[in-house]
Design a protein around this motif. Structure first.
Motif, PDB file in Angstrom:
ATOM      1  N   GLN A  26       0.837  -1.206   0.000  1.00  0.00           N
ATOM      2  CA  GLN A  26       0.000   0.000   0.000  1.00  0.00           C
ATOM      3  C   GLN A  26       0.866   1.247   0.000  1.00  0.00           C
ATOM      4  O   GLN A  26       0.560   2.233  -0.661  1.00  0.00           O
ATOM      5  CB  GLN A  26      -0.923   0.002   1.230  1.00  0.00           C
ATOM      6  CG  GLN A  26      -2.022  -1.037   1.138  1.00  0.00           C
ATOM      7  CD  GLN A  26      -2.809  -1.185   2.434  1.00  0.00           C
ATOM      8  OE1 GLN A  26      -2.341  -0.789   3.489  1.00  0.00           O
ATOM      9  NE2 GLN A  26      -3.978  -1.774   2.359  1.00  0.00           N
ATOM     10  N   LYS A  29       2.307   1.953  -3.398  1.00  0.00           N
ATOM     11  CA  LYS A  29       1.289   2.490  -4.303  1.00  0.00           C
ATOM     12  C   LYS A  29       0.942   3.929  -3.948  1.00  0.00           C
ATOM     13  O   LYS A  29       0.753   4.767  -4.808  1.00  0.00           O
ATOM     14  CB  LYS A  29       0.021   1.630  -4.234  1.00  0.00           C
ATOM     15  CG  LYS A  29      -0.194   0.778  -5.471  1.00  0.00           C
ATOM     16  CD  LYS A  29      -1.622   0.262  -5.512  1.00  0.00           C
ATOM     17  CE  LYS A  29      -1.692  -1.144  -4.929  1.00  0.00           C
ATOM     18  NZ  LYS A  29      -3.090  -1.621  -4.856  1.00  0.00           N
ATOM     19  N   ASN A  30       0.831   4.202  -2.658  1.00  0.00           N
ATOM     20  CA  ASN A  30       0.392   5.510  -2.181  1.00  0.00           C
ATOM     21  C   ASN A  30       1.204   5.917  -0.954  1.00  0.00           C
ATOM     22  O   ASN A  30       0.823   5.649   0.181  1.00  0.00           O
ATOM     23  CB  ASN A  30      -1.117   5.450  -1.861  1.00  0.00           C
ATOM     24  CG  ASN A  30      -1.629   6.767  -1.334  1.00  0.00           C
ATOM     25  OD1 ASN A  30      -0.967   7.803  -1.480  1.00  0.00           O
ATOM     26  ND2 ASN A  30      -2.773   6.745  -0.700  1.00  0.00           N
ATOM     27  N   GLY A  33      -0.376   7.932   1.931  1.00  0.00           N
ATOM     28  CA  GLY A  33      -1.495   7.356   2.670  1.00  0.00           C
ATOM     29  C   GLY A  33      -1.257   7.414   4.160  1.00  0.00           C
ATOM     30  O   GLY A  33      -0.170   7.762   4.625  1.00  0.00           O
TER      31      GLY A  33
END
Ligand SMILES: [Zn+2]
Length: 57
Positions: A26, A29-30, A33
């Motif tokens: 995660q 990807k980001n 976040g």
């Protein structure tokens, strides 16, 4: 071992995301976040369960 060091949004402690874990993916990807450490995600989960039982009665 490859890991990222990130700040927990809940307790503001640094913790590591190890390669192969879900949070690592995660983060890749980001990177902007919101992440929390194992301790906090456990607490949040327990609180959610407690609230669920409180309101389901
Ligand atoms: Zn934390």
């Amino acid at each position: 071992m490859i890991y990222y060091e990130v700040l927990c949004y809940s307790c503001k402690q640094k913790f590591r995301l190890y390669e192969g874990s879900l949070k690592y993916k995660q983060f890749k990807k980001n990177g902007n976040g919101i992440f929390c450490c194992e301790d906090c995600s456990h607490k949040i989960r327990m609180d959610a369960i407690k609230n669920f039982f409180r309101y389901s009665k």
